[in-house]
Scaffold this motif. Structure first.
Motif, PDB file in Angstrom:
ATOM      1  N   GLY A 192      -1.677   7.087   6.943  1.00 53.59           N
ATOM      2  CA  GLY A 192      -2.971   7.702   7.211  1.00 53.59           C
ATOM      3  C   GLY A 192      -3.952   6.718   7.824  1.00 53.59           C
ATOM      4  O   GLY A 192      -4.588   7.014   8.834  1.00 53.59           O
ATOM      5  N   VAL A 193      -4.041   5.529   7.230  1.00 55.65           N
ATOM      6  CA  VAL A 193      -4.990   4.537   7.734  1.00 55.65           C
ATOM      7  C   VAL A 193      -4.610   4.116   9.158  1.00 55.65           C
ATOM      8  O   VAL A 193      -5.461   4.073  10.045  1.00 55.65           O
ATOM      9  CB  VAL A 193      -5.054   3.309   6.794  1.00 55.65           C
ATOM     10  N   PHE A 199       0.084  12.783   5.918  1.00 50.36           N
ATOM     11  CA  PHE A 199      -0.389  11.649   6.720  1.00 50.36           C
ATOM     12  C   PHE A 199       0.666  11.201   7.729  1.00 50.36           C
ATOM     13  O   PHE A 199       0.319  10.681   8.783  1.00 50.36           O
ATOM     14  CB  PHE A 199      -0.878  10.514   5.822  1.00 50.36           C
ATOM     15  N   VAL A 208       0.861  -1.184   0.000  1.00 49.71           N
ATOM     16  CA  VAL A 208       0.000   0.000   0.000  1.00 49.71           C
ATOM     17  C   VAL A 208       0.902   1.240   0.000  1.00 49.71           C
ATOM     18  O   VAL A 208       1.937   1.241   0.663  1.00 49.71           O
ATOM     19  CB  VAL A 208      -0.904  -0.024   1.266  1.00 49.71           C
ATOM     20  N   PRO A 209       0.555   2.307  -0.757  1.00 51.81           N
ATOM     21  CA  PRO A 209       1.400   3.509  -0.736  1.00 51.81           C
ATOM     22  C   PRO A 209       1.648   3.996   0.703  1.00 51.81           C
ATOM     23  O   PRO A 209       0.766   3.900   1.556  1.00 51.81           O
ATOM     24  CB  PRO A 209       0.563   4.540  -1.498  1.00 51.81           C
ATOM     25  N   ILE A 210       2.868   4.496   0.940  1.00 48.38           N
ATOM     26  CA  ILE A 210       3.262   4.856   2.303  1.00 48.38           C
ATOM     27  C   ILE A 210       2.304   5.874   2.930  1.00 48.38           C
ATOM     28  O   ILE A 210       1.917   5.742   4.089  1.00 48.38           O
ATOM     29  CB  ILE A 210       4.690   5.420   2.299  1.00 48.38           C
ATOM     30  N   GLY A 211       1.915   6.876   2.146  1.00 49.31           N
ATOM     31  CA  GLY A 211       1.008   7.896   2.671  1.00 49.31           C
ATOM     32  C   GLY A 211      -0.301   7.271   3.131  1.00 49.31           C
ATOM     33  O   GLY A 211      -0.790   7.555   4.227  1.00 49.31           O
ATOM     34  N   THR A 212      -0.864   6.390   2.297  1.00 45.62           N
ATOM     35  CA  THR A 212      -2.109   5.719   2.657  1.00 45.62           C
ATOM     36  C   THR A 212      -1.910   4.886   3.926  1.00 45.62           C
ATOM     37  O   THR A 212      -2.728   4.941   4.849  1.00 45.62           O
ATOM     38  CB  THR A 212      -2.577   4.792   1.513  1.00 45.62           C
TER      39      THR A 212
END
Lengths: 160, 429
Positions: free
Chosen positions: B25-26, B284, B18-22
């Motif tokens: 954030g999650v 994030f 999963v992209p690092i930002g996502t």
């Protein structure tokens, strides 16, 4: 892009926002050093345009598959699992942005009905700055959708 | 429990690609929601995480780099260095290193420098008999200097996390960057001599060198304008970045006439996207860090490090190894956000100077970016030469050994990092 195809709306918006940020900041530097007059409000405008630009740019980045992630382990999974993970990752990204938008819209609603806060330098209602986030998020959702389709197609291409 | 939740969610998502930002954030949002820490602030915090004047330097420096790149200035600079040192043993390798150092300081991104310089110099190097993996490793490694030499996005991020002056950090990076650069040139020369990579047949005449110098003078002046302004305290880094944008634009449009106004949209979009990729992580990561600090992870992790490490030197060395390891799998920005909040109280506990430590921290990350098995620069280089990462990584080993030696020197001699910022009056430890 120079092939005569019209430039996409999100490209125009991202480009205009970044150019405006640069121009406003540059004019402020010039006026500060040459006529010793700093336009305090410029900082407020540039940083808020920056927020909007980031939202639009994030959409294009998702579409281009440019977001950074760790691929070391991802590439070890079988192709079928990878396809599931691509969809899973897209849903998470979209879900995260939906939450950001929901709470942003809530904040805008609160501003309109309760707080009526105005910005420090220009004195304009802060909800105007907030509004760009849910508005431009449309491009993020579209970007995630298109980027995901492209990644799935790429994995299919590897399988065949 | 809180610690387990936030770290396991993040780690699992990272491993799943999963992209690092996502992922950040999650993990942050799940924890905020689970422990009722105020999820309704998410919208406003998203905006305020981006709306910062110091961070505004990022899109501007990126745009300046994109403009100079599109203007083809990398090739002009490479030609100048080629006439200057091309005849010597290992000439092209040294040209590659020097171009990377110069270009890297302008572009501020390791993989982008690897790509820009690689596109120009890899083919001539291979044609002149260099092993292609060695050529790739040379460029990948020299490009990692881009995050030490100012203007560097990594330093802007470090300053944003630690509240240390970015101007001071930029100036602090000059001597360490030049030192690492000199070391890289030396390694390129020694390996070339051992393997008998000869220089170019013809030497540039004084006239040719002068002409190439005149052609590249505007590009060569760019860092002087940017750094001079910051060093003398005339510009803040953000102001220097916007001046760099218009300087590059002026040079590209009026001096080299190599770009046309219609290219502008393309360049602006590319810069907006690159900057958004960084900001997507920044925003994030900010929420993630805030969450970890509220649930007490940061304090506990900092206490743990202080209790394990007997003194400052051991602490620095241990963290250096951790950074080298992390730098192999993650980008510099994410690592900074994951580690620096924990390290701020640790630095205070040991009385370590945050500007000096910034240079060490970023240098260690830079080495990680070009370290086997999976540094991002190595991947870019391997892609360019159509080879596998492993063979490029093997050729990178002598460079990495040199990098580590320089890192140790920087860790032992704070004066190398702190002399210039103190002298410029930008920083008082």
């Amino acid at each position: 892009m120079r092939s005569g195809k019209p430039i996409r709306a999100d490209y125009w918006i991202a480009a205009v926002l970044l150019m405006s940020m640069a121009l406003i900041a540059f004019v402020n530097v010039l006026s500060r050093y040459f006529i010793h007059f700093s336009i305090g409000a410029t900082e407020e405008i540039t940083i808020n345009l920056f927020v909007w630009m980031t939202v639009v740019g994030t959409g294009i980045a998702f579409e281009r598959g440019a977001q950074l992630g760790m691929v070391t382990f991802f590439n070890l999974f079988p192709l079928k699992v990878r396809k599931t993970l691509v969809v899973f990752s897209a849903l998470l990204g979209a879900g995260l942005l939906i939450l950001v938008c929901i709470y942003m819209i809530q904040a805008i609603y609160d501003e309109l009905t309760l707080f009526h806060a105005t910005s420090a330098a220009l004195g304009i209602p802060v909800w105007i700055y907030y509004a760009g986030v849910p508005l431009f998020s449309v491009f993020v959702f579209r970007g995630i959708y298109r980027g995901t389709l492209a990644r799935l197609a790429a994995i299919d291409g590897k399988a065949s | 429990m809180e610690v387990l939740l936030i770290s396991s969610v993040f780690l699992v998502l990272m491993v799943l690609g999963v992209p690092i930002g996502t992922a950040l954030g999650v993990a942050g949002v799940v924890t905020i929601y689970q422990f009722d820490l105020g999820i309704e602030m998410l919208g406003v915090n998203f905006a305020s995480g981006i709306a910062s004047f110091p961070l505004l330097a990022i899109p501007f420096f990126v745009l300046a780099g994109v403009i100079l790149d599109r203007a083809g200035l990398a090739a002009t600079i490479a030609r100048f260095f080629e006439l200057l040192v091309g005849k010597s043993t290992g000439g092209l390798a040294m040209v590659a290193v020097m171009t990377c150092i110069f270009w890297g300081s302008l572009s501020g991104s390791g993989p982008a420098t690897t790509a820009a310089v690689g596109m120009i110099l890899l083919a001539p190097m291979i044609k002149h008999g260099y092993d292609k993996s060695f050529a790739g490793a040379t460029i990948a490694n020299a490009s990692d200097l881009s995050i030490i030499l100012p203007p560097s996005i990594a330093f802007i991020i470090y300053g944003n996390i630690t509240s240390v002056s970015v101007s001071a950090l930029f100036v602090a990076g000059i001597i360490p960057g030049v030192l690492t650069g000199a070391g890289t040139v030396l390694v390129a020369y020694l390996v070339s001599r051992k393997r008998g990579y000869r220089g170019l047949a013809q030497r540039g005449s004084t006239m040719e060198i002068w002409q190439a110098f005149r052609k590249s003078i505007w590009a060569l002046l760019a860092p002087v304008v940017i750094l001079g302004g910051i060093y003398s305290g005339i510009f803040t880094p953000t102001e220097a970045a916007v001046v760099a944008v218009f300087y590059s634009l002026f040079v590209a449009v009026f001096i080299y006439r190599s770009i046309h106004w219609r290219d502008m949209i393309d360049m602006l979009v590319d810069a907006a996207v690159t900057s958004s990729v960084i900001m997507f992580i920044v925003v994030f990561a900010g929420i993630f860090t805030w969450t970890t600090s509220v649930i007490g992870v940061i304090d506990r992790a900092a206490e743990l490090i202080v209790s394990i490490a007997p003194n400052a030197i051991v602490m620095i060395i241990l963290i250096d190894f951790l950074l080298l390891a992390l730098g192999m799998v993650l980008d510099a920005i994410s690592i900074s956000y994951l580690l620096m909040p924990i390290l701020i109280p640790v630095l205070e506990a040991f009385g370590i100077d945050p500007v000096w430590y910034g240079v060490i921290f970023i240098s260690a990350l830079a080495v990680g970016q070009a370290t086997p098995p999976v540094g991002v620069n190595l991947f870019t280089a391997a892609n360019l030469i159509g080879s596998d990462v492993d063979s490029v990584a093997k050729e990178a080993i002598p460079y990495v050994v040199m990098d580590v030696v320089v890192l140790i020197i920087l860790s032992l001699l704070p004066i190398l990092s702190l002399y210039l910022p103190i002298k410029a009056g930008l920083y008082a430890p």
